[in-house]
Enzyme design. Structure first.
Site, PDB file in Angstrom:
ATOM      1  N   GLY A  56       0.845  -1.190   0.000  1.00 25.42           N
ATOM      2  CA  GLY A  56       0.000   0.000   0.000  1.00 25.42           C
ATOM      3  C   GLY A  56       0.878   1.238   0.000  1.00 25.42           C
ATOM      4  O   GLY A  56       1.882   1.309   0.735  1.00 25.42           O
ATOM      5  N   ASP A 242      -1.646   4.651  -6.159  1.00 27.37           N
ATOM      6  CA  ASP A 242      -0.226   4.350  -5.946  1.00 27.37           C
ATOM      7  C   ASP A 242       0.688   5.423  -6.523  1.00 27.37           C
ATOM      8  O   ASP A 242       1.809   5.618  -6.061  1.00 27.37           O
ATOM      9  CB  ASP A 242       0.118   2.983  -6.534  1.00 27.37           C
ATOM     10  N   LYS A 253      -4.455  -0.218  -8.012  1.00 26.89           N
ATOM     11  CA  LYS A 253      -4.560  -1.674  -8.173  1.00 26.89           C
ATOM     12  C   LYS A 253      -5.310  -2.037  -9.444  1.00 26.89           C
ATOM     13  O   LYS A 253      -6.358  -1.456  -9.744  1.00 26.89           O
ATOM     14  CB  LYS A 253      -5.246  -2.259  -6.937  1.00 26.89           C
TER      15      LYS A 253
END
Ligand code: MRU
Length: 365
Positions: A56, A242, A253
């Site tokens: 994460g 991200d 993701k």
């Protein structure tokens, strides 16, 4: 209320160790076992990052910074350690950011491995950790306000993908912090949780966090999301990021982009929640974002570390779900163009519409 999740901590003297360590809640073993993984050196931490024991975007940044502090405390080659850490995964920009900040602090203190340099790197890691907790709280506030503006009152049914809670953060998370705020204010009717193939961050981690927090949630396979939209059962989508390129393109993701397309078609708000440290003005647009490609075995096999209902019995069985030798396409992330994002929620406020200009305005570049 269940105890807060601590995804990562610095331990000056872990049991059985002869120096400090970065201690992780091993996310590969959730939701069955809550066990810690002690990383006493940088190679162990790099392995944990690659294997997603720690993962994460914001948490990767924090882990990278503590990794530099660990190398400095051990008297290891800090530049080499920084290179290994920053290169462990390529897409989440926070990883390189956290490494760079701690390395900068180490250098500014005179590159002194045992004394001032190590202390400065550790202080910087601790600062990033605390900053991230504060950023989570701010994102939750801004996100709840935006939900109130975009979605008619009456109880939100929110859909999320991957995992964006305390397991990715020094605080309550990014997207999940908004979900929690909605829940605590009484405004959440249901959280739809995408299972998030192939590594199941949704079912293993988000469902775990939701269950602990008493959030009403329902798990679905990723490919069931379309039916939910068609039935009018999604009021907003909330995801993390991200890396956000300078034009507002969002890497998150894999599976996020199809959700954004679905949301656009069905006129459902699509919210990205991320700290401004995830915005990377050095990456001009989505095509310049390096997308991590992972091993095909994650798709062609189901890895079953534990029997259902069992605890602490690492059987580590992998079942083939494709013929031997099948080639698999396994990007870890995809890129959503800014025009599909209704709003970007950060700790500094909200960009909507999302564009290069609104990002500059928000981040004050
Ligand atoms: O491969 P992972 O599990 O590290 O991917 C994580 C995600 O894609 C999250 O959604 C993302 O980091 C945003 S939440 C901080």
């Amino acid at each position: 209320m269940a105890e807060e999740i601590a995804a990562l901590r610095w331990d000056e003297s872990p049991d059985g160790g002869d120096g400090p360590a970065v201690v992780l809640l091993d996310q590969t073993r959730l939701p069955v076992d809550e066990v810690e993984l002690v990383c006493a050196d940088v190679p162990a931490l790099v392995r944990a990052i690659r294997e997603l024991a720690v993962r994460g975007a914001p948490l990767l940044g924090i882990a990278g910074a503590y990794g530099v502090a660990l190398a400095a405390a051990r008297g290891d080659d800090v530049d080499r350690a920084a290179g290994l850490l920053a290169g462990a995964r390529p897409t989440a920009v926070n990883l390189a950011y956290g490494v760079r900040k701690a390395q900068g602090a180490f250098e500014a203190a005179g590159r002194d491995g045992d004394g001032a340099g190590a202390a400065a790197a550790l202080a910087e890691a601790r600062r990033l950790h605390a900053d991230d907790a504060r950023a989570s709280a701010r994102m939750a506030e801004h996100g709840l306000r935006v939900l109130g503006e975009l979605v008619p009152a009456g109880g939100y049914r929110l859909l999320t993908h991957c995992n964006t809670g305390a397991l990715v953060s020094g605080g309550a998370g990014t997207g999940f912090a908004v979900v929690l705020a909605a829940h605590r204010s009484g405004a959440l009717r249901r959280l739809w949780v995408d299972e998030t193939r192939p590594l199941l961050q949704g079912s293993r981690l988000t469902a775990y966090e939701a269950a602990r927090a008493g959030v009403p949630y329902t798990l679905l396979t990723d490919n069931a999301a379309g039916s939910l939209f068609a039935d009018g059962q999604v009021d907003a989508v909330i995801v993390g990021a991200d890396r956000i390129a300078a034009d507002g393109s969002v890497a998150n993701k894999v599976g996020t982009y199809p959700l954004a397309v679905l949301a656009h078609y069905h006129r459902v708000p699509f919210l990205v929640v991320a700290p401004t440290t995830t915005v990377d003005f050095g990456t001009p647009d989505g095509s310049a974002i390096e997308v991590e490609q992972r091993a095909g075995g994650e798709v062609t096999e189901f890895s079953v570390p534990y029997a259902a209902g069992a605890c602490s019995a690492p059987a580590a069985v992998a079942y083939a779900v494709a013929p031997v030798g099948t080639e698999a396409y396994n990007p870890a992330f995809d890129v959503t163009p800014p025009e599909l994002v209704t709003a970007l929620v950060t700790e500094r406020g909200v960009a909507s519409p999302v564009s290069g200009d609104s990002l500059v305005e928000l981040c004050g570049r």
